[in-house]
Design an enzyme around this catalytic site. Structure first.
Site, PDB file in Angstrom:
ATOM      1  N   ASP A 101       1.693  -8.815 -34.360  1.00 17.65           N
ATOM      2  CA  ASP A 101       2.817  -8.051 -34.901  1.00 17.65           C
ATOM      3  C   ASP A 101       3.049  -8.515 -36.344  1.00 17.65           C
ATOM      4  O   ASP A 101       2.337  -8.084 -37.252  1.00 17.65           O
ATOM      5  CB  ASP A 101       4.016  -8.305 -33.977  1.00 17.65           C
ATOM      6  CG  ASP A 101       5.240  -7.478 -34.289  1.00 17.65           C
ATOM      7  OD1 ASP A 101       5.101  -6.308 -34.667  1.00 17.65           O
ATOM      8  OD2 ASP A 101       6.369  -8.000 -34.140  1.00 17.65           O
ATOM      9  N   PHE A 150       8.087  -0.479 -29.938  1.00 14.94           N
ATOM     10  CA  PHE A 150       8.178  -1.644 -29.059  1.00 14.94           C
ATOM     11  C   PHE A 150       7.581  -1.289 -27.707  1.00 14.94           C
ATOM     12  O   PHE A 150       8.050  -0.383 -27.029  1.00 14.94           O
ATOM     13  CB  PHE A 150       9.614  -2.144 -28.923  1.00 14.94           C
ATOM     14  CG  PHE A 150       9.653  -3.539 -28.383  1.00 14.94           C
ATOM     15  CD1 PHE A 150       9.427  -4.625 -29.225  1.00 14.94           C
ATOM     16  CD2 PHE A 150       9.864  -3.779 -27.042  1.00 14.94           C
ATOM     17  CE1 PHE A 150       9.415  -5.925 -28.734  1.00 14.94           C
ATOM     18  CE2 PHE A 150       9.852  -5.066 -26.535  1.00 14.94           C
ATOM     19  CZ  PHE A 150       9.632  -6.141 -27.384  1.00 14.94           C
ATOM     20  N   ASP A 157       6.534  -8.063 -22.672  1.00 10.37           N
ATOM     21  CA  ASP A 157       7.855  -7.943 -22.057  1.00 10.37           C
ATOM     22  C   ASP A 157       8.904  -7.427 -23.021  1.00 10.37           C
ATOM     23  O   ASP A 157       8.721  -7.422 -24.237  1.00 10.37           O
ATOM     24  CB  ASP A 157       8.323  -9.319 -21.580  1.00 10.37           C
ATOM     25  CG  ASP A 157       8.729 -10.211 -22.756  1.00 10.37           C
ATOM     26  OD1 ASP A 157       7.895 -10.405 -23.660  1.00 10.37           O
ATOM     27  OD2 ASP A 157       9.883 -10.688 -22.790  1.00 10.37           O
TER      28      ASP A 157
HETATM   29  P1  IMP Z   1       4.222 -12.069 -34.280  1.00 14.66           P
HETATM   30  O1  IMP Z   1       4.393 -13.542 -34.459  1.00 14.66           O
HETATM   31  O2  IMP Z   1       5.313 -11.312 -34.942  1.00 14.66           O
HETATM   32  O3  IMP Z   1       2.854 -11.557 -34.644  1.00 14.66           O
HETATM   33  O4  IMP Z   1       4.533 -11.743 -32.792  1.00 14.66           O
HETATM   34  C1  IMP Z   1       3.672 -11.901 -31.760  1.00 14.66           C
HETATM   35  C2  IMP Z   1       4.456 -11.953 -30.489  1.00 14.66           C
HETATM   36  O5  IMP Z   1       5.618 -11.112 -30.539  1.00 14.66           O
HETATM   37  C3  IMP Z   1       3.642 -11.416 -29.351  1.00 14.66           C
HETATM   38  O6  IMP Z   1       2.898 -12.429 -28.736  1.00 14.66           O
HETATM   39  C4  IMP Z   1       4.711 -10.850 -28.428  1.00 14.66           C
HETATM   40  O7  IMP Z   1       5.194 -11.841 -27.580  1.00 14.66           O
HETATM   41  C5  IMP Z   1       5.822 -10.425 -29.334  1.00 14.66           C
HETATM   42  N1  IMP Z   1       5.805  -8.947 -29.590  1.00 14.66           N
HETATM   43  C6  IMP Z   1       5.549  -8.336 -30.762  1.00 14.66           C
HETATM   44  N2  IMP Z   1       5.611  -6.993 -30.642  1.00 14.66           N
HETATM   45  C7  IMP Z   1       5.906  -6.749 -29.350  1.00 14.66           C
HETATM   46  C8  IMP Z   1       6.092  -5.535 -28.583  1.00 14.66           C
HETATM   47  O8  IMP Z   1       5.989  -4.387 -29.057  1.00 14.66           O
HETATM   48  N3  IMP Z   1       6.406  -5.713 -27.273  1.00 14.66           N
HETATM   49  C9  IMP Z   1       6.519  -6.943 -26.679  1.00 14.66           C
HETATM   50  N4  IMP Z   1       6.335  -8.086 -27.358  1.00 14.66           N
HETATM   51  C10 IMP Z   1       6.041  -8.004 -28.679  1.00 14.66           C
END
Ligand code: IMP
Ligand code: MG
Length: 177
Positions: A101, A150, A157
């Site tokens: 993300d 999302f 989750d």
């Molecule tokens: P980042 O550090 O922002 O890249 O986030 C990664 C983590 O955010 C993932 O391992 C998920 O746990 C959570 N995450 C990001 N987007 C989503 C989504 O659309 N649904 C559920 N969890 C998400």
């Protein structure tokens, strides 16, 4: 559970096919090499379980627990809740996560794994939301690239709910607002 879901984004069948493809590519790329797969729990638990059963070469499995989200908002602060148990020295590491993300989690985990002096570090993510990136990062293996919504299911989750959904769906806003 269906009452809370807006629409299905990726079906169970599509997931199965893509995970098998990814596993075969990974097996080919690491044939003859010492491989350690590190799944980030809890989100990647289901993906990593399916993925490694398709990788038909010897490997070690470890996990690491990182946490950044509260509801549908990334807090921006990544906590490593519990670390790896197995040494990665002289081994190739493949970090597996559910979704890329902002990129904060995976880049923080890479820095941590580097301390164990592995031969190499690559990453495999089930989903990629490139439009949301805050830290510039590109994963080595990607299941599906998706729009900025999302999503839940297949390990992902919303406030801990929906991880057991066997497909990927978009949640209705009224569920988390
Ligand atoms: P980042 O550090 O922002 O890249 O986030 C990664 C983590 O955010 C993932 O391992 C998920 O746990 C959570 N995450 C990001 N987007 C989503 C989504 O659309 N649904 C559920 N969890 C998400
Ligand atoms: Mg996660």
């Amino acid at each position: 559970m269906k009452n809370y879901l807006k629409k299905t984004l990726i079906s169970e069948e599509k997931i199965k096919t893509r995970v098998k493809e990814l596993a075969e590519t990974i097996a080919k790329d690491y044939t003859g090499e010492p491989l350690s797969v590190i799944g980030l729990s809890n989100g990647a638990l289901i993906f990593v379980a399916d993925l490694i059963r398709g990788i038909n070469i010897p490997l070690h499995l470890d996990s690491l627990m990182a946490s950044s989200y509260s509801g549908v908002e990334s807090t921006g602060k990544i906590d490593i809740v519990s670390g790896m148990k197995l040494p990665v020295k002289n081994r190739h590491v493949l970090i597996v996560d559910d979704i890329l993300d902002t990129g904060r989690t995976i880049t923080k985990v890479i820095k941590l794994v580097e301390k164990g002096s592995p031969l190499s570090i690559k990453t495999c993510v089930f989903l990629d939301k490139p439009s949301r990136r805050v830290v510039d990062y590109k994963a080595d293996y990607i299941g599906f690239e998706i729009e900025d919504a999302f999503v839940v299911g297949y390990g992902l989750d919303c406030n801990e709910a929906f991880r057991n959904l066997p497909y990927i769906a978009i949640v209705k806003e009224e569920f988390y607002k």
